[in-house]
Design an enzyme around this catalytic site. Structure first.
Site, PDB file in Angstrom:
ATOM      1  N   ASP A  71      23.145 -27.964  11.437  1.00  0.00           N
ATOM      2  CA  ASP A  71      24.417 -27.297  11.687  1.00  0.00           C
ATOM      3  C   ASP A  71      25.320 -28.102  12.618  1.00  0.00           C
ATOM      4  OD1 ASP A  71      23.641 -25.295  10.050  1.00  0.00           O
ATOM      5  OD2 ASP A  71      23.224 -23.826  11.607  1.00  0.00           O
ATOM      6  N   GLY A  72      24.726 -28.770  13.623  1.00  0.00           N
ATOM      7  CA  GLY A  72      25.541 -29.566  14.545  1.00  0.00           C
ATOM      8  C   GLY A  72      26.284 -30.673  13.817  1.00  0.00           C
ATOM      9  N   ASP A 142      32.660 -21.847  17.869  1.00  0.00           N
ATOM     10  CA  ASP A 142      33.141 -21.092  19.024  1.00  0.00           C
ATOM     11  C   ASP A 142      33.614 -21.986  20.158  1.00  0.00           C
ATOM     12  OD1 ASP A 142      30.594 -21.965  20.133  1.00  0.00           O
ATOM     13  OD2 ASP A 142      29.701 -20.250  19.128  1.00  0.00           O
ATOM     14  N   THR A 182      27.542 -15.773  13.695  1.00  0.00           N
ATOM     15  CA  THR A 182      26.079 -15.706  13.662  1.00  0.00           C
ATOM     16  C   THR A 182      25.442 -16.684  14.648  1.00  0.00           C
ATOM     17  OG1 THR A 182      26.124 -17.257  11.833  1.00  0.00           O
ATOM     18  CG2 THR A 182      25.978 -14.931  11.270  1.00  0.00           C
ATOM     19  N   ALA A 183      26.267 -17.285  15.509  1.00  0.00           N
ATOM     20  CA  ALA A 183      25.732 -18.255  16.475  1.00  0.00           C
ATOM     21  C   ALA A 183      25.714 -17.631  17.879  1.00  0.00           C
ATOM     22  CB  ALA A 183      26.559 -19.540  16.420  1.00  0.00           C
ATOM     23  N   TYR A 184      26.385 -18.268  18.836  1.00  0.00           N
ATOM     24  CA  TYR A 184      26.366 -17.821  20.238  1.00  0.00           C
ATOM     25  C   TYR A 184      26.840 -16.367  20.351  1.00  0.00           C
ATOM     26  CZ  TYR A 184      26.847 -18.731  25.335  1.00  0.00           C
ATOM     27  OH  TYR A 184      26.734 -18.746  26.693  1.00  0.00           O
ATOM     28  N   SER A 185      27.914 -16.053  19.648  1.00  0.00           N
ATOM     29  CA  SER A 185      28.482 -14.705  19.693  1.00  0.00           C
ATOM     30  C   SER A 185      27.442 -13.650  19.312  1.00  0.00           C
ATOM     31  CB  SER A 185      29.681 -14.629  18.741  1.00  0.00           C
ATOM     32  OG  SER A 185      30.147 -13.311  18.624  1.00  0.00           O
ATOM     33  N   SER A 187      24.157 -13.862  19.573  1.00  0.00           N
ATOM     34  CA  SER A 187      23.129 -13.700  20.602  1.00  0.00           C
ATOM     35  C   SER A 187      23.685 -12.923  21.798  1.00  0.00           C
ATOM     36  CB  SER A 187      22.571 -15.056  21.042  1.00  0.00           C
ATOM     37  OG  SER A 187      23.580 -15.828  21.623  1.00  0.00           O
ATOM     38  N   ALA A 206      25.737 -11.356  28.387  1.00  0.00           N
ATOM     39  CA  ALA A 206      25.189 -10.755  29.610  1.00  0.00           C
ATOM     40  C   ALA A 206      26.321 -10.225  30.502  1.00  0.00           C
ATOM     41  CB  ALA A 206      24.333 -11.771  30.375  1.00  0.00           C
TER      42      ALA A 206
END
Length: 379
Positions: A71-72, A142, A182-185, A187, A206
């Site tokens: 993906d990167g 993102d 579906t990535a950082y967002s 999680s 968090a």
């Protein structure tokens, strides 16, 4: 897209893309197609026939870009062609990628399908911002304002259409495209958003503030992030890479870029199938039977082994040791649940083919591989 005359390659910095490059250069040679690559990338590949050119020249000349990696690598390729019509084909080399369209085994069919115009193009939205130092950056997943360890929380005000909407206090505040949902967002508790939606998603990781919900804004709406006076120093991550820092008083204006990249799709797996596979949504592992026909073999060279993957799960391994001019194939193991399905043979065949292509002498210490060699003595 007429007949492609020039193809550009973008390679993963570490994974072994050799067999994929051979497949592409072979296909290109038959059709009189020129293959370009970036100098530092093609120089790593022995006997690579791609012509080394700078990134700008490659993007200028190529009618198709092929991303070889995960993906990167796919995100980097999309950033390279941002704003151009040039389509991108993602080929997954190594661990299961989410953005890539085909894996190594399907590459030949994919190239034929491109020849015959049997594909569709999916547009991807990017998110662009200007860093405090004046540089403009773009992300296809993102842009995140992330707390720097040892500093205070990310205290960030969200402005929509010029007015303050909500303040977050969090470990990170993330502005994501649908691709990046579906990535950082994700999680951070954000929603899964179909790539067909024209929107940006703002989420807090968090969250320490009472407000911790995600916000979805239309791409036509003005969005800005204000770093509040109470905020610690923040790293600005663009597709996961730190590109700069922001401090209290900084404002990042966020600009969505519609149709910023065009990705080739063959329509075999939908976004939802890939999302389910990636995210292991409730019940998916049991609801979706793993099919040995979908097995992919990858060279996990950091671990000195070939792995056979089904839906991204490693279900078998063939360990090896490299020595100058030779490879020793040590031990084959297949997960009990998948024994008797020919997967050990797939591993052996892949390892032997790779050894042949690199002119390595094979030492078959593994009894299974030794038996396989006897049965397939023509190899």
């Amino acid at each position: 897209m007429g007949m492609v005359k020039v193809v550009g390659l973008v390679l993963h910095p570490r994974r072994d893309c050799g067999s994929a490059i051979e497949a592409i250069t072979g296909w290109a040679a038959e059709r009189g197609v020129t293959v370009l690559g970036l100098p530092d990338e093609v120089s790593r590949i022995n006997g690579c026939t791609a012509v080394a050119v700078g990134a700008e020249e490659m993007v200028e000349r190529a009618g198709l870009l092929v991303s070889l990696g995960g993906d990167g690598t796919m995100l980097r390729t999309m950033r390279l062609v941002e704003g151009r019509e040039t389509p991108v084909l993602g080929v997954n080399v190594g661990r299961l990628g989410f953005l890539a369209e085909v894996d190594l085994a399907g590459l030949g069919d994919a190239l034929s399908a491109i020849d015959e115009h049997r594909f569709t193009i999916e547009s991807r939205t990017a998110v662009r911002t200007t860093l405090p130092d004046g540089r403009v950056v773009s992300a296809f997943n993102d842009v995140a304002l992330v707390r720097v360890p040892g500093h205070g929380l990310a205290a960030v005000g969200i402005r929509v259409e010029g007015s303050g909407f909500v303040n977050y206090a969090a470990d990170a505040v993330i502005v994501s495209t649908p691709t990046g949902s579906t990535a950082y967002s994700f999680s951070a508790g954000g929603p899964i958003v179909s790539p067909n939606v024209q929107a940006l998603i703002v989420s807090a990781a968090a969250a320490h503030s009472s407000f911790n919900r995600s916000l979805v804004v239309d791409t036509s709406e003005q969005l800005a992030l204000d770093v509040l006076p109470t905020s610690g120093r923040l790293a600005i991550e663009v597709d996961g890479i730190i590109e700069g820092h922001a401090s209290a008083g900084d404002r990042l204006e966020i600009t969505p870029v519609r149709e910023a990249a065009r990705v080739i799709r063959f329509g075999r797996t939908s976004f939802y199938e890939r999302a389910r596979r990636k995210l292991r949504v409730e019940g998916s592992a049991s609801a979706v039977a793993l099919d040995p026909a979908d097995a992919v073999v990858v060279d996990s060279f950091e671990r000195h082994r070939y792995e056979v993957l089904i839906s991204g799960e490693t279900v078998g391994t063939l360990e090896y040791a490299m020595k100058p001019g030779q490879i020793e194939l040590l031990n084959t193991e297949i997960d009990q649940a998948f024994s008797g399905r020919g997967l050990a043979g797939r591993l052996a065949a892949a390892a032997l083919a790779a050894a042949r292509s690199r002119d390595l002498t094979v030492i078959a210490t593994c009894p299974f591989v030794a038996g396989y060699l006897e049965r397939h003595s023509e190899s």
